[in-house]
Design an enzyme around this catalytic site. Structure first.
Site, PDB file in Angstrom:
ATOM      1  N   TRP A  31      45.438  59.440  44.846  1.00 12.41           N
ATOM      2  CA  TRP A  31      44.806  59.915  43.594  1.00 12.41           C
ATOM      3  C   TRP A  31      43.423  59.327  43.804  1.00 12.41           C
ATOM      4  O   TRP A  31      42.903  59.024  44.662  1.00 12.41           O
ATOM      5  CB  TRP A  31      45.739  59.105  42.509  1.00 12.41           C
ATOM      6  CG  TRP A  31      47.004  59.982  42.264  1.00 12.41           C
ATOM      7  CD1 TRP A  31      47.436  61.102  42.770  1.00 12.41           C
ATOM      8  CD2 TRP A  31      48.042  59.584  41.268  1.00 12.41           C
ATOM      9  NE1 TRP A  31      48.624  61.550  42.322  1.00 12.41           N
ATOM     10  CE2 TRP A  31      48.739  60.742  41.202  1.00 12.41           C
ATOM     11  CE3 TRP A  31      47.768  58.587  40.204  1.00 12.41           C
ATOM     12  CZ2 TRP A  31      49.991  60.532  40.360  1.00 12.41           C
ATOM     13  CZ3 TRP A  31      48.925  58.803  39.284  1.00 12.41           C
ATOM     14  CH2 TRP A  31      49.791  59.631  39.544  1.00 12.41           C
ATOM     15  N   THR A  32      42.768  59.521  42.460  1.00 12.75           N
ATOM     16  CA  THR A  32      41.338  59.273  42.290  1.00 12.75           C
ATOM     17  C   THR A  32      40.668  57.969  42.917  1.00 12.75           C
ATOM     18  O   THR A  32      41.435  56.792  42.729  1.00 12.75           O
ATOM     19  CB  THR A  32      41.088  59.673  40.962  1.00 12.75           C
ATOM     20  OG1 THR A  32      41.019  61.181  40.878  1.00 12.75           O
ATOM     21  CG2 THR A  32      39.682  58.787  40.515  1.00 12.75           C
TER      22      THR A  32
ATOM     23  N   GLU B 265      41.286  56.437  32.107  1.00 12.57           N
ATOM     24  CA  GLU B 265      41.137  56.910  33.485  1.00 12.57           C
ATOM     25  C   GLU B 265      39.781  56.934  34.135  1.00 12.57           C
ATOM     26  O   GLU B 265      38.696  57.373  33.103  1.00 12.57           O
ATOM     27  CB  GLU B 265      41.839  58.445  33.475  1.00 12.57           C
ATOM     28  CG  GLU B 265      43.122  58.526  33.001  1.00 12.57           C
ATOM     29  CD  GLU B 265      43.888  59.882  33.468  1.00 12.57           C
ATOM     30  OE1 GLU B 265      45.032  59.936  33.744  1.00 12.57           O
ATOM     31  OE2 GLU B 265      43.463  60.942  33.103  1.00 12.57           O
TER      32      GLU B 265
ATOM     33  N   GLN C 222      40.638  65.822  44.197  1.00 14.61           N
ATOM     34  CA  GLN C 222      42.155  65.890  44.083  1.00 14.61           C
ATOM     35  C   GLN C 222      42.301  67.447  44.132  1.00 14.61           C
ATOM     36  O   GLN C 222      41.967  68.241  43.793  1.00 14.61           O
ATOM     37  CB  GLN C 222      42.377  65.332  42.567  1.00 14.61           C
ATOM     38  CG  GLN C 222      42.056  63.978  42.560  1.00 14.61           C
ATOM     39  CD  GLN C 222      43.044  63.116  42.879  1.00 14.61           C
ATOM     40  OE1 GLN C 222      44.222  62.944  42.396  1.00 14.61           O
ATOM     41  NE2 GLN C 222      42.730  62.491  44.167  1.00 14.61           N
TER      42      GLN C 222
ATOM     43  N   TRP D 226      45.030  74.582  43.676  1.00 16.29           N
ATOM     44  CA  TRP D 226      44.709  73.643  42.427  1.00 16.29           C
ATOM     45  C   TRP D 226      43.823  72.624  42.981  1.00 16.29           C
ATOM     46  O   TRP D 226      44.178  71.797  43.974  1.00 16.29           O
ATOM     47  CB  TRP D 226      46.002  72.855  41.909  1.00 16.29           C
ATOM     48  CG  TRP D 226      45.847  71.682  41.235  1.00 16.29           C
ATOM     49  CD1 TRP D 226      45.545  70.520  41.334  1.00 16.29           C
ATOM     50  CD2 TRP D 226      45.572  72.018  39.675  1.00 16.29           C
ATOM     51  NE1 TRP D 226      45.380  69.715  40.146  1.00 16.29           N
ATOM     52  CE2 TRP D 226      45.435  70.644  39.259  1.00 16.29           C
ATOM     53  CE3 TRP D 226      45.530  72.866  38.709  1.00 16.29           C
ATOM     54  CZ2 TRP D 226      45.142  70.202  37.882  1.00 16.29           C
ATOM     55  CZ3 TRP D 226      45.394  72.568  37.532  1.00 16.29           C
ATOM     56  CH2 TRP D 226      45.079  71.435  36.770  1.00 16.29           C
TER      57      TRP D 226
ATOM     58  N   ASP E 138      40.237  66.109  39.882  1.00 21.88           N
ATOM     59  CA  ASP E 138      38.887  65.102  39.813  1.00 21.88           C
ATOM     60  C   ASP E 138      38.091  65.177  40.975  1.00 21.88           C
ATOM     61  O   ASP E 138      38.862  65.231  42.104  1.00 21.88           O
ATOM     62  CB  ASP E 138      39.503  63.652  39.569  1.00 21.88           C
ATOM     63  CG  ASP E 138      40.670  63.354  38.622  1.00 21.88           C
ATOM     64  OD1 ASP E 138      41.084  64.385  37.945  1.00 21.88           O
ATOM     65  OD2 ASP E 138      41.268  62.192  38.386  1.00 21.88           O
TER      66      ASP E 138
ATOM     67  N   ARG F 241      44.737  52.557  37.425  1.00 21.47           N
ATOM     68  CA  ARG F 241      44.447  53.563  38.388  1.00 21.47           C
ATOM     69  C   ARG F 241      42.982  53.731  38.572  1.00 21.47           C
ATOM     70  O   ARG F 241      42.387  53.446  37.325  1.00 21.47           O
ATOM     71  CB  ARG F 241      45.161  54.869  38.326  1.00 21.47           C
ATOM     72  CG  ARG F 241      44.916  55.480  36.840  1.00 21.47           C
ATOM     73  CD  ARG F 241      46.168  56.650  36.959  1.00 21.47           C
ATOM     74  NE  ARG F 241      46.078  57.377  35.580  1.00 21.47           N
ATOM     75  CZ  ARG F 241      46.901  57.393  34.714  1.00 21.47           C
ATOM     76  NH1 ARG F 241      47.761  56.384  34.805  1.00 21.47           N
ATOM     77  NH2 ARG F 241      46.761  58.022  33.651  1.00 21.47           N
ATOM     78  N   ASP F 242      42.371  54.500  39.443  1.00 17.72           N
ATOM     79  CA  ASP F 242      41.056  55.036  39.608  1.00 17.72           C
ATOM     80  C   ASP F 242      40.105  53.852  39.751  1.00 17.72           C
ATOM     81  O   ASP F 242      39.060  53.752  38.732  1.00 17.72           O
ATOM     82  CB  ASP F 242      40.714  55.894  38.452  1.00 17.72           C
ATOM     83  CG  ASP F 242      42.089  56.844  38.177  1.00 17.72           C
ATOM     84  OD1 ASP F 242      42.575  57.300  39.174  1.00 17.72           O
ATOM     85  OD2 ASP F 242      42.081  57.330  37.066  1.00 17.72           O
TER      86      ASP F 242
END
Ligand code: DQQ
Length: 646
Positions: free
Chosen positions: A188-189, A307, A145, A126, A129, A252-253
């Site tokens: 994460w991103t 996001e 990701q 999988w 981003d 986030r991000d």
């Protein structure tokens, strides 16, 4: 560049109207289903014996015989083997998959065909981003990701690949894994910032052991290594926690940082307050300690969680991209947000007031999250970077799947990245961005076929005789017959791609365009087309659409009709470009004013059976079409061999 072009100026074939029948069957035949259910039962037993809870991938054998279509092994798992996606419980969306419990009997040959050959993909599993893209010491770096344990969203880490040209890629070892309390539930991103002295700073969101979203700092272990293989996480991470009043799962991000006129670095982080999407702002001198800036860079009620915010300057006059810290005369700014609520990327062009730390869109009707989108198909969590080697701004976007998660698990992979696009302000409209595949993709063009000034009459389909049709770069221009434009009796019609009847809905002046990934008898085809309507004021309004409703006989794939309005200025012809790469179709209208990306999963229009057609399903207008089609080579996208370092 490729071999000589062949030119076809005459139409050598007869006209056949676009089939007006129903959409591809919504249900698989009963008998097949019965056999399939028994077969699935056996598969479940086999899987239970062989299944290792951690690993949800299965490998597929790629067929070498491109003409062979007979099913060999059924690979679609049954519902009892539902893959395990952790998105919602972790406070982040994951794959928005097409939910249909009726699985189509896919076979390996069909599934293998779906893998792309010139879009970036990891070898398996999988991906979502794009993260921290940058250019460093002669190499483009791409982080993403990635779930190393399967073809569904899970505990995400950072994959890493490098390229000299944004097209051919070498896979490197994972850059960062979920090995600290502050990113135990996922790395994460994040985004990269290159400091004036060349240092690389990476800021990313960690989902902690308690699923709190925090911001972390990382940097290269060896800045002299152009491949930036090893990364150090700052020992005093996290550098930022959710501030008071912000949900612990709504923070986030981080963006790339830009310089303020005081010489501080400034970043933005996405969040929401009730249903209002917001862009928080922080200043820092050293990327280790931060001070919250009063107010918000921007906020739009009703848009939900923001996001992957992107914020960058764009030149009003020039065609070059700008470093993220540039501001001043002849510069506008772009805010892009990825709306978690509808999984689309929206942008607005406007003004950045540094003193008041405020972005104001030029056109309130087209504010972020309610107006313009980068892409009207499947394209999310995108991020730009400034490519200092070519003075351009380059956009990466995640193209997810719209098949079932069962199929993804059977394929052993999910998602691709869009071909990187250069982004400029469209000077002619002043309000839109232009997105265009980076020029380097043209190095993959092989032989071409050219079809000039073909008259395509109302209600006709014209096969274009080309070699094969699964890997193409197509450019085309269309002109509507003037008489039809003037004389049409149809006025005041409204048209919207997504709520229309797709390419089968006939109007006086459209639809017309190309049928990609079509098979000979047109039981499967994906129209990419223009649809022109005339308003009561006599003004023309053009839509650019991609219709997946008849793209596959399979029942468990997305079949939406995508698209939107595209401005066409006086004296402009209608023009499009389409990149077809197996299950990905990326389309650009009017030089990239409106873009539409589709995922298409045909069962028959694959390998040598895939064809390309022109079509015109208008009732009144004849269109004149000129089309050039290149066969596309495969890119080299493979693991890095350390012996090749030099
Ligand atoms: N994907 C990441 C988040 C981001 C989301 C997690 C967007 O950081 O908000 O995989 O797709």
């Amino acid at each position: 560049m490729g071999s000589p072009s062949s030119s076809h100026s005459e139409l050598l074939c007869s006209y056949v109207p676009v089939p007006d029948g129903p959409h591809s069957p919504a249900e698989p035949p009963r008998k097949v289903m019965k056999v399939f259910v028994i077969f699935c039962g056996m598969l479940v037993l086999l899987f239970i014996l062989a299944f290792n809870g951690d690993h949800v991938t299965s490998t597929l054998t790629t067929t070498t015989n491109e003409q062979e279509f007979s099913p060999r092994t059924h690979t679609v798992p049954c519902s009892t083997l539902k893959p395990f996606s952790r998105g919602v419980s972790s406070g982040v969306s994951w794959k928005s998959s097409f939910n249909n419990d009726e699985s189509y009997p896919w076979n390996n040959t069909m599934l293998s065909w779906q893998r792309t050959v010139f879009h970036f993909q990891p070898e398996k599993n999988w991906m979502n981003d794009p993260n921290g893209p940058l250019y460093y010491k002669g190499w483009y770096h791409f982080f993403y990701q990635y779930n190393p344990k399967g073809a569904v969203w899970g505990v995400i880490v950072w994959g890493h690949a490098v390229s000299r040209d944004l097209i051919h890629w070498l896979h490197l070892p994972l850059a960062m894994v979920a090995d600290q309390w502050y990113d135990k539930n996922g790395v994460w991103t994040g985004s990269a910032t290159i400091l004036p002295d060349g240092q690389v700073i990476m800021l990313y969101t960690g989902s902690t052991n308690e699923s709190v979203q925090v911001q972390n700092l990382a940097y290269p272990a060896d800045p002299s290594d152009p491949l930036l293989v090893d990364w150090i996480k700052y020992p005093s991470n996290p550098v930022l926690f959710p501030p008071p009043g912000i949900g612990t799962m709504d923070f986030r991000d981080p963006t790339t940082a830009w310089l303020t006129s005081e010489g501080k670095w400034r970043i933005s982080i996405g969040s929401k307050l009730n249903k209002t999407g917001i862009a928080l702002v922080y200043d820092t001198n050293d990327f280790k300690t931060y001070e919250r800036v009063e107010g918000l860079l921007h906020a739009v009620p009703g848009t939900g969680m923001w996001e992957c915010i992107d914020f960058f300057p764009i030149s009003i006059k020039g065609e070059n991209g700008l470093d993220t810290s540039i501001n001043g005369e002849n510069v506008k700014h772009v805010v892009k947000v990825s709306l978690d609520d509808d999984r689309h990327d929206y942008y607005a062009v406007g003004t950045y007031d540094e003193k008041n730390v405020k972005f104001t869109p030029d056109d309130l009707k087209n504010d972020v999250g309610i107006g313009l989108r980068y892409d009207y198909g499947i394209f999310y969590a995108s991020k730009t970077f400034y490519d200092q080697s070519k003075e351009r701004r380059v956009l990466w976007g995640w193209i997810g799947e719209s098949d079932s998660e069962y199929s993804d698990v059977a394929k052993g992979w999910a998602s691709v990245q869009g071909i990187p696009r250069t982004v400029t302000l469209n000077k002619k409209t002043g309000s839109r961005l232009l997105q265009w595949p980076v020029a380097e993709v043209e190095s993959l063009r092989l032989r071409s076929d050219e079809f000039e000034n073909l008259k395509v009459k109302p209600g006709s389909v014209v096969p274009l005789e080309i070699e094969t049709a699964a890997q193409l770069d197509i450019v085309a221009e269309f002109e509507i017959d003037n008489k039809a434009l003037e004389m049409t009796s149809q006025f005041n019609r409204e048209y919207e791609c997504s709520t229309s009847g797709g390419a089968a809905e006939r109007g006086a002046l459209g639809p017309f365009g190309l049928l990609v990934l079509a098979n000979e008898d047109l039981s499967e085809y994906t129209p990419t087309y223009f649809y022109v309507v005339k308003g009561s004021d006599g003004q023309l309004k053009t839509s650019f659409c991609s219709d997946q409703s008849r793209s596959s006989l399979a029942t468990d794939v997305g079949k939406k009709i995508f698209g939107s309005f595209v401005p066409v200025l006086e004296d402009e012809k209608l023009s499009l470009r389409i990149l077809v790469d197996h299950s990905v179709v990326e389309s650009f209208a009017q030089g990239g004013r409106t873009c539409v990306t589709s995922r298409v999963y045909p069962t028959k229009a694959i390998y040598g059976a895939a064809r390309l057609f022109l079509f015109n399903n208008a009732t009144e207008a004849t269109v004149t079409a000129s089309v050039k089609v290149w066969q596309m080579n495969s890119a080299f996208i493979r693991p890095f061999n350390p012996n090749q370092r030099n």
